[in-house]
Design a protein around this motif. Structure first.
Motif, short mmCIF file in Angstrom:
data_model
loop_
_atom_site.label_atom_id
_atom_site.label_comp_id
_atom_site.label_asym_id
_atom_site.label_seq_id
_atom_site.Cartn_x
_atom_site.Cartn_y
_atom_site.Cartn_z
N PHE A 179 18.07 30.58 53.00
CA PHE A 179 17.51 29.46 53.77
C PHE A 179 16.22 29.00 53.09
CE2 PHE A 179 20.09 31.57 57.02
CZ PHE A 179 20.73 30.48 57.60
N ALA A 180 16.17 27.70 52.81
CA ALA A 180 15.06 27.16 52.03
C ALA A 180 13.76 27.11 52.81
CB ALA A 180 15.41 25.76 51.53
N ASN A 181 13.84 27.00 54.15
CA ASN A 181 12.64 26.75 54.94
C ASN A 181 12.28 27.86 55.92
OD1 ASN A 181 12.14 23.84 54.11
ND2 ASN A 181 14.24 23.70 54.85
N SER A 182 13.03 28.96 55.90
CA SER A 182 12.80 30.01 56.88
C SER A 182 12.42 31.33 56.22
CB SER A 182 14.06 30.22 57.74
OG SER A 182 14.38 29.03 58.44
N SER A 183 11.58 32.07 56.92
CA SER A 183 11.12 33.37 56.43
C SER A 183 11.52 34.45 57.42
CB SER A 183 9.60 33.34 56.27
OG SER A 183 9.11 34.55 55.80
N PHE A 184 11.98 35.60 56.90
CA PHE A 184 12.48 36.70 57.73
C PHE A 184 11.66 37.96 57.45
CE2 PHE A 184 15.80 33.76 56.55
CZ PHE A 184 16.43 33.47 57.74
N TYR A 185 11.14 38.58 58.49
CA TYR A 185 10.37 39.80 58.27
C TYR A 185 10.41 40.67 59.52
CZ TYR A 185 7.21 36.55 60.52
OH TYR A 185 6.68 35.60 61.37
N LEU A 186 10.24 41.97 59.32
CA LEU A 186 10.27 42.92 60.42
C LEU A 186 8.84 43.14 60.95
CD1 LEU A 186 12.60 45.65 58.88
CD2 LEU A 186 13.24 43.94 60.59
N SER A 187 8.68 43.03 62.28
CA SER A 187 7.42 43.40 62.90
C SER A 187 7.53 44.80 63.52
CB SER A 187 7.00 42.39 63.97
OG SER A 187 8.00 42.23 64.94
N LYS A 188 8.77 45.23 63.78
CA LYS A 188 9.12 46.60 64.14
C LYS A 188 10.45 46.88 63.47
CE LYS A 188 7.05 46.41 68.81
NZ LYS A 188 7.33 46.59 70.26
N ASP A 189 10.88 48.13 63.48
CA ASP A 189 12.15 48.46 62.83
C ASP A 189 13.33 47.68 63.41
OD1 ASP A 189 10.92 50.23 61.15
OD2 ASP A 189 11.40 52.01 62.34
N ASN A 190 13.25 47.33 64.69
CA ASN A 190 14.36 46.61 65.33
C ASN A 190 13.97 45.22 65.81
OD1 ASN A 190 12.74 47.68 67.44
ND2 ASN A 190 14.45 47.50 68.87
N TYR A 191 12.85 44.68 65.29
CA TYR A 191 12.39 43.33 65.63
C TYR A 191 12.38 42.49 64.35
CZ TYR A 191 10.57 44.18 70.39
OH TYR A 191 10.44 44.45 71.72
N LEU A 192 13.26 41.49 64.29
CA LEU A 192 13.29 40.58 63.15
C LEU A 192 12.67 39.25 63.56
CD1 LEU A 192 14.11 39.96 60.23
CD2 LEU A 192 16.37 39.28 61.09
N GLU A 193 11.56 38.91 62.93
CA GLU A 193 10.85 37.67 63.23
C GLU A 193 11.29 36.60 62.23
OE1 GLU A 193 8.43 37.71 65.65
OE2 GLU A 193 8.07 39.86 65.89
N ILE A 194 11.48 35.37 62.74
CA ILE A 194 11.84 34.25 61.87
C ILE A 194 10.88 33.10 62.15
CG2 ILE A 194 13.68 32.73 61.06
CD1 ILE A 194 15.70 34.59 62.40
N THR A 195 10.20 32.64 61.12
CA THR A 195 9.33 31.48 61.23
C THR A 195 9.57 30.58 60.03
OG1 THR A 195 7.53 32.59 60.05
CG2 THR A 195 7.51 32.74 62.46
#
Length: 275
Positions: A179-195
């Motif tokens: 995805f060209a405009n989205s970023s994916f990162y973990l804030s906890k082991d089972n929490y995936l944040e997308i901004t």
């Protein structure tokens, strides 16, 4: 010694211990920071409403607050018409594609959508209940596909919650889609944040430096996880918590005590307060 004029601190795993209790020395240290004209700003993946109680407890409601990892920076959080300093929403077409992938490949994942101070969910499932208990917020139940399709609100963040193994699989699958405009990162082991890809606590720090009219050389940041790395890298003094993963610690200038040992207060006393 660096003269610190601004401290930007993460919340979960940083000022909160493993029981979600605030560093017991922090309010007193923030009062001393204020006396010395040193600004203390909270930065989190949380929404504005999810940070009001903490800001009130620490007596920093008048300070800016960095929400959604920097997608939204607001001031006067206690007011319904809070002041927006920075707002950066996600790409609608990519949100639709992400939803389609999740519904087809990962239907058990809980999808949470955040816009401004509002939290939207499809169902009040067990993961939503856990998050509601942590943040003392109540989500709005709504058809997320319809909400996005009608573009009724800006989307500042998506939060995906499930078992750790499923979140790991979903993260890899979504990242592989490039995805060209989205970023994916973990804030906890089972929490995936997308901004949006341009959102980060690092950019929020740059915005706050301009807001306070100070230099980056006078900044200190504190964090415990991978989404904190950009601001640890940028600040003059980047401080990782003792409970942070080793890879995060590598990006820090200093490693303080853990979140269960009042590590933030310890760092403030050592590196910010003038004695």
């Amino acid at each position: 010694m660096t003269e610190v004029k601004l401290i930007l601190s993460d919340i979960d795993g940083t000022i909160l211990n493993d029981k979600n209790i605030v560093d017991s020395d922090l309010r007193r240290n923030i009062a001393e920071l204020r006396h010395q004209k040193i600004h203390f700003v909270l930065a989190s993946a949380r929404s504005p409403k999810g940070m009001v109680a903490l800001a009130q407890e620490l007596d920093i409601l008048d300070n800016p607050i960095v929400c959604y990892n920097g997608a939204l920076v607001v001031k006067d959080l206690q007011k319904d018409n809070y002041q927006t300093i920075l707002s950066h929403s996600m790409n609608i077409l990519e949100i639709k594609e992400i939803f389609q992938i999740l519904h087809e490949k990962f239907p058990r994942i809980s999808i949470n959508l955040y816009s401004g101070s509002n939290w939207y969910v499809e169902n009040f499932d067990k993961w939503v209940k856990i998050e509601a208990d942590i943040t003392n917020m109540t989500p709005i139940e709504i058809n997320l596909n319809q909400l996005v399709a009608e573009q009724r609100v800006p989307v500042h963040k998506l939060l995906l919650i499930s078992d750790t193994s499923e979140i790991k699989q979903a993260r890899q699958y979504l990242q592989d889609n490039n995805f060209a405009n989205s970023s994916f990162y973990l804030s906890k082991d089972n929490y995936l944040e997308i901004t949006d890809r341009d959102v980060s606590k690092q950019k929020a720090l740059r915005e706050l430096v301009k807001y306070y009219q100070i230099n980056l050389n006078n900044t200190m940041t504190l964090g415990d996880n991978f989404n904190d790395v950009p601001m640890l890298d940028l600040a003059q003094i980047g401080i990782a918590m003792g409970n942070a993963p080793d890879e995060v610690k590598k990006h820090a200038d200093v490693v303080t005590k853990s979140n269960n040992e009042n590590g933030v207060s310890d760092a403030i006393k050592k590196y910010a307060l003038k004695r």
